[in-house]
Scaffold this active site. Structure first.
Site, PDB file in Angstrom:
ATOM      1  CB  CYS A 255     -11.767  46.150  76.127  1.00 41.36           C
ATOM      2  SG  CYS A 255     -11.692  47.339  77.449  1.00 41.36           S
TER       3      CYS A 255
ATOM      4  NE  ARG B 230      -9.118  41.760  72.842  1.00 43.59           N
ATOM      5  CZ  ARG B 230      -8.830  42.211  71.636  1.00 43.59           C
ATOM      6  NH1 ARG B 230      -8.426  41.367  70.716  1.00 43.59           N
ATOM      7  NH2 ARG B 230      -8.942  43.482  71.338  1.00 43.59           N
TER       8      ARG B 230
ATOM      9  CD1 TRP C 102      -6.504  45.597  81.147  1.00 44.03           C
ATOM     10  CD2 TRP C 102      -6.464  47.744  80.529  1.00 44.03           C
ATOM     11  NE1 TRP C 102      -5.272  46.113  81.466  1.00 44.03           N
ATOM     12  CE2 TRP C 102      -5.214  47.422  81.103  1.00 44.03           C
ATOM     13  CE3 TRP C 102      -6.667  49.046  80.064  1.00 44.03           C
ATOM     14  CZ2 TRP C 102      -4.182  48.343  81.227  1.00 44.03           C
ATOM     15  CZ3 TRP C 102      -5.648  49.968  80.189  1.00 44.03           C
ATOM     16  CH2 TRP C 102      -4.416  49.610  80.771  1.00 44.03           C
TER      17      TRP C 102
ATOM     18  CG  ASN D  21     -13.441  46.472  73.131  1.00 45.99           C
ATOM     19  OD1 ASN D  21     -14.057  46.294  74.169  1.00 45.99           O
ATOM     20  ND2 ASN D  21     -12.984  45.495  72.379  1.00 45.99           N
ATOM     21  N   GLY D  22     -12.449  50.866  73.643  1.00 44.47           N
ATOM     22  CA  GLY D  22     -11.920  52.150  73.175  1.00 44.47           C
ATOM     23  C   GLY D  22     -12.199  53.236  74.181  1.00 44.47           C
TER      24      GLY D  22
ATOM     25  CD  GLU E 229      11.110  40.200  74.667  1.00 40.38           C
ATOM     26  OE1 GLU E 229      10.899  41.417  74.731  1.00 40.38           O
ATOM     27  OE2 GLU E 229      10.191  39.359  74.711  1.00 40.38           O
TER      28      GLU E 229
ATOM     29  CE  LYS F  63       8.036  38.265  77.398  1.00 38.30           C
ATOM     30  NZ  LYS F  63       8.140  39.061  76.233  1.00 38.30           N
TER      31      LYS F  63
ATOM     32  CD  GLU G 106       5.789  41.412  79.156  1.00 44.72           C
ATOM     33  OE1 GLU G 106       5.119  42.086  78.394  1.00 44.72           O
ATOM     34  OE2 GLU G 106       6.393  40.374  78.788  1.00 44.72           O
TER      35      GLU G 106
ATOM     36  CG  HIS H 129      28.457  54.482  82.414  1.00 44.32           C
ATOM     37  ND1 HIS H 129      29.480  55.364  82.650  1.00 44.32           N
ATOM     38  CD2 HIS H 129      28.861  53.697  81.385  1.00 44.32           C
ATOM     39  CE1 HIS H 129      30.458  55.144  81.791  1.00 44.32           C
ATOM     40  NE2 HIS H 129      30.103  54.137  81.009  1.00 44.32           N
TER      41      HIS H 129
ATOM     42  CE  LYS I 153      -0.313  38.137  72.784  1.00 48.39           C
ATOM     43  NZ  LYS I 153       1.113  37.951  73.116  1.00 48.39           N
TER      44      LYS I 153
HETATM   45  C1  G6P Z   1       1.384  44.724  74.967  1.00 53.15           C
HETATM   46  C2  G6P Z   1       1.687  43.244  75.079  1.00 53.15           C
HETATM   47  C3  G6P Z   1       3.137  42.989  74.670  1.00 53.15           C
HETATM   48  C4  G6P Z   1       3.392  43.542  73.283  1.00 53.15           C
HETATM   49  C5  G6P Z   1       3.007  45.014  73.169  1.00 53.15           C
HETATM   50  C6  G6P Z   1       2.999  45.470  71.718  1.00 53.15           C
HETATM   51  O1  G6P Z   1       2.086  45.420  75.931  1.00 53.15           O
HETATM   52  O2  G6P Z   1       1.464  42.782  76.389  1.00 53.15           O
HETATM   53  O3  G6P Z   1       3.401  41.599  74.692  1.00 53.15           O
HETATM   54  O4  G6P Z   1       4.737  43.381  72.963  1.00 53.15           O
HETATM   55  O5  G6P Z   1       1.689  45.222  73.665  1.00 53.15           O
HETATM   56  O6  G6P Z   1       1.980  44.769  71.056  1.00 53.15           O
HETATM   57  P1  G6P Z   1       1.945  44.442  69.526  1.00 53.15           P
HETATM   58  O7  G6P Z   1       0.700  43.613  69.356  1.00 53.15           O
HETATM   59  O8  G6P Z   1       1.861  45.748  68.810  1.00 53.15           O
HETATM   60  O9  G6P Z   1       3.172  43.689  69.182  1.00 53.15           O
END
Ligand code: G6P
Length: 613
Positions: free
Chosen positions: A2, A27, A74, A100-101, A486, A490, A493, A509, A608
């Protein structure tokens, strides 16, 4: 997640808000809308889908007016439809609101309002808040500033809101609790947004609203601040340091690619003034006041979400190896509801790129209430988490617009490396020789990242071979296990390929059952303490005809002889390998996602900045 943009002044509001919403697209959202007031009429335009669809929708409509509010939604309560999109109007169509919220007690408020004759056009909690404000303004016959304040005293939950009144085009009302809101102060005009990105091209003077504050942005009376308990506050005006160019793609096809290629610079920026080679020391000014607590901590607890959590896992290896302090790395969302054991001599490190993640913020509050020292590692200056912590070190990676985090991750790992080195040095757990070697190696990391970026064409070819795989496995050991996690994150995502990260030995395992000639396994197999073991794990994959793509240290011959593809990275200290081994993983995911025609910068369903729990 949002986004809010609002404007009041002498310019046309709609184009400014529309552009602002585009700046906030990163975002994550699924519908958008804008309301403007013009000659006592309130015009609301809302559309499911991207902001471009809203733009198209209004081509034949009159959007004029010098005051307006806009929103990217969102979906939480109700599908992403036109009706559920914000802004939401009051029943009498006098006010409109963006939010937002989440209003947690919306159901009971809605029931009361329905009993009083209100009817609702959407399924959202936001429309309920709008009607509550309307009800209070009618009942108390008060101005909008007061009505909003009284309404907010009745709601439970998180909010950042901006409200307009069609009968008063001279003011906007804004308020926040647990969801960010920034007010930009121009010459005879005000801006309001979820973060500074829509504001920066108009003014650098901003006020970050605090939790429980409500602001009146009035063309007549200026900026007035109160708490929702009706105490008057003095606005604290800050200067933004961000530059507009950092919000543009700068010739790259996507923000994500630009941000991957910015890493030599962002890691350098993160170390600037902190890695003091000529004095052989690490200096982290932001945590100096709490140095004693940090150095003497009996335990470090890292709290974070997503990619930041992976950075925390790398931190665990760094702190344990270099500073010999026990570390626990926790998902903020689990930690906050687990009744965790926290002692006053614990140090809690909260890692967050955005500095707004709701779960991380709540976990901080919990740890604070138990008396622990809270250290922040944030990227966004002035963010809620950076303000909620006792002290901290910014990552200085610059704005990260691609939803999938890249340069923020390497900057977080850089800060954690510096912290571990500083604590280790103070405690005497690192020898002088190792410390000096680490300093030199860390200083060389930006050049090494640059050389890894040069393998991009080779990585693109590998991406082309595996772009259609439905699954992928990522393996690593020791400090490179989080790199594997990670890497998998990636890929899933942005390309929507199912991917799992595992410690290489753990493969036996479970995941080994998935391996066949179709399945690619990406392995970090650099020459470090667990090299021989990883080589055995690669043999196990090959024995089952799996495809292996290995990230190896330059000059490696053994893995080259077994793996299907190798990507070479330069040699560095074992503890610093994640900073470079992660780069090929980012590039692989990026190219695979592009080849699959995915929306790389705004992947479906992701946000984001996750401002709801
Ligand atoms: C969302 C984003 C990720 C991020 C995570 C934590 O899922 O898409 O890229 O790692 O939030 O966000 P932060 O801003 O706390 O690092």
């Amino acid at each position: 997640m949002c986004g809010i943009v609002a404007y009041i002044g002498k310019q046309e509001a709609f184009p400014i808000i529309l552009k602002g919403l585009k700046r906030l697209e990163y975002r994550g959202y699924d519908s958008s809308g804008i309301a403007v007031v013009n000659n006592d009429s309130l015009n609301v335009f809302k559309k499911q889908g991207k902001v471009a669809m809203l733009e198209e929708f209004v081509t034949d409509k009159d959007t004029s007016g010098c005051i307006g509010i806009g929103h990217t939604r969102w979906a939480t309560h109700g599908l992403p439809t036109d009706a559920n999109a914000h802004p939401h109007s009051s029943g009498n169509e006098k006010f409109a609101l963006v939010h937002n919220g989440i209003i947690e007690n919306y159901a009971i408020i809605k029931e009361n309002l329905i009993n009083k004759g209100h009817t609702f056009l959407s399924e959202t909690d936001t429309e309920v808040l709008m009607h509550l404000i309307e009800e209070i303004s009618t009942q108390h016959d008060c101005d909008l500033f007061t009505a909003v304040r009284l309404a907010l005293n009745e709601v439970i939950g998180a909010y950042a809101i901006v409200v307009i009144n069609k009968e008063n085009d001279q003011e906007l009302i804004a308020a926040r609790k647990s969801s960010p809101l920034v007010v930009g102060i121009g010459k005879g005009e005000y801006f309001c947004a979820s973060d500074a990105t829509p504001i920066i091209e108009f003014t650098k003077n901003v006020v970050y609203l605090e939790d429980g504050e409500i602001a009146k942005l009035s063309l007549k009376d200026g900026l007035k601040l109160k708490t929702i308990k009706n105490e008057t506050k003095t606005p604290f005006i800050q200067k933004l340091e961000m530059e507009l160019e950092t919000l543009e793609k700068g010739g790259y096809d996507h923000f994500m690619l630009k941000e991957i290629f910015e890493q030599p610079k962002s890691v350098q920026d993160c170390m600037r003034g902190r890695l003091v080679l000529n004095e052989n020391k690490v200096s982290l000014g932001g945590i100096l006041n709490y140095k004693e607590q940090i150095v003497n901590a009996k335990r470090i607890i890292v709290i974070a979400c997503g990619t930041s959590w992976h950075a925390g896992l790398v931190g665990e290896y760094l702190f344990e190896e270099l500073a010999r302090v026990p570390v626990e790395v926790e998902y903020a969302s689990e930690f906050r509801y687990r009744n965790p054991i926290i002692y006053p001599d614990d140090v809690v490190i909260a890692i967050s790129q955005s500095g707004e993640t709701a779960d991380t913020l709540a976990a901080i509050e919990l740890a604070k209430s138990k008396g622990a020292t809270i250290v922040g590692v944030c990227n966004v200056v002035g963010s809620s988490i950076s303000r909620a912590t006792d002290c901290g070190s910014y990552t200085h990676a610059g704005p990260e617009i691609g939803v999938a985090s890249t340069k923020a991750f390497t900057a977080q790992v850089t800060v954690l490396t510096l912290m571990a080195m500083m604590i280790g040095r103070e405690k005497g757990t690192i020898s002088d020789e190792r410390f000096t070697r680490l300093m030199i190696d860390l200083d060389n990391i930006p050049h090494k990242i640059e050389s890894v970026l040069k393998t991009d064409a080779q990585i693109q070819k590998i991406a082309d071979i595996y772009k259609d795989s439905p699954n992928a496995l990522f393996l690593g050991r020791g400090i490179n296990f989080p790199v594997a996690l990670e890497g998998a994150l990636k890929l899933k995502e942005i390309s929507y390929i199912h991917a799992e990260g595992y410690p290489a030995a753990e493969m036996k395992h479970g995941p080994i059952a998935l391996i066949d000639e179709e399945m690619p396994t990406f392995v970090v197999a650099t020459k470090d303490g667990s090299y021989e073991k990883v080589v055995s794990n690669i043999q196990e994959v090959k024995a089952r005809k799996g495809k292996v793509i290995a990230i190896v240290t330059k000059g490696d011959k053994v893995v080259k002889g077994i793996a299907d593809h190798v990507i070479e990275i330069p040699k560095t200290d074992d503890m610093l390998v994640p900073l470079i081994a992660t780069i090929p993983m980012q590039l692989l995911s990026y190219h695979i996602a592009v080849m699959r025609n995915c929306n790389v910068d705004q992947p479906r369903n992701l946000a984001k900045s996750v401002t709801v729990e």
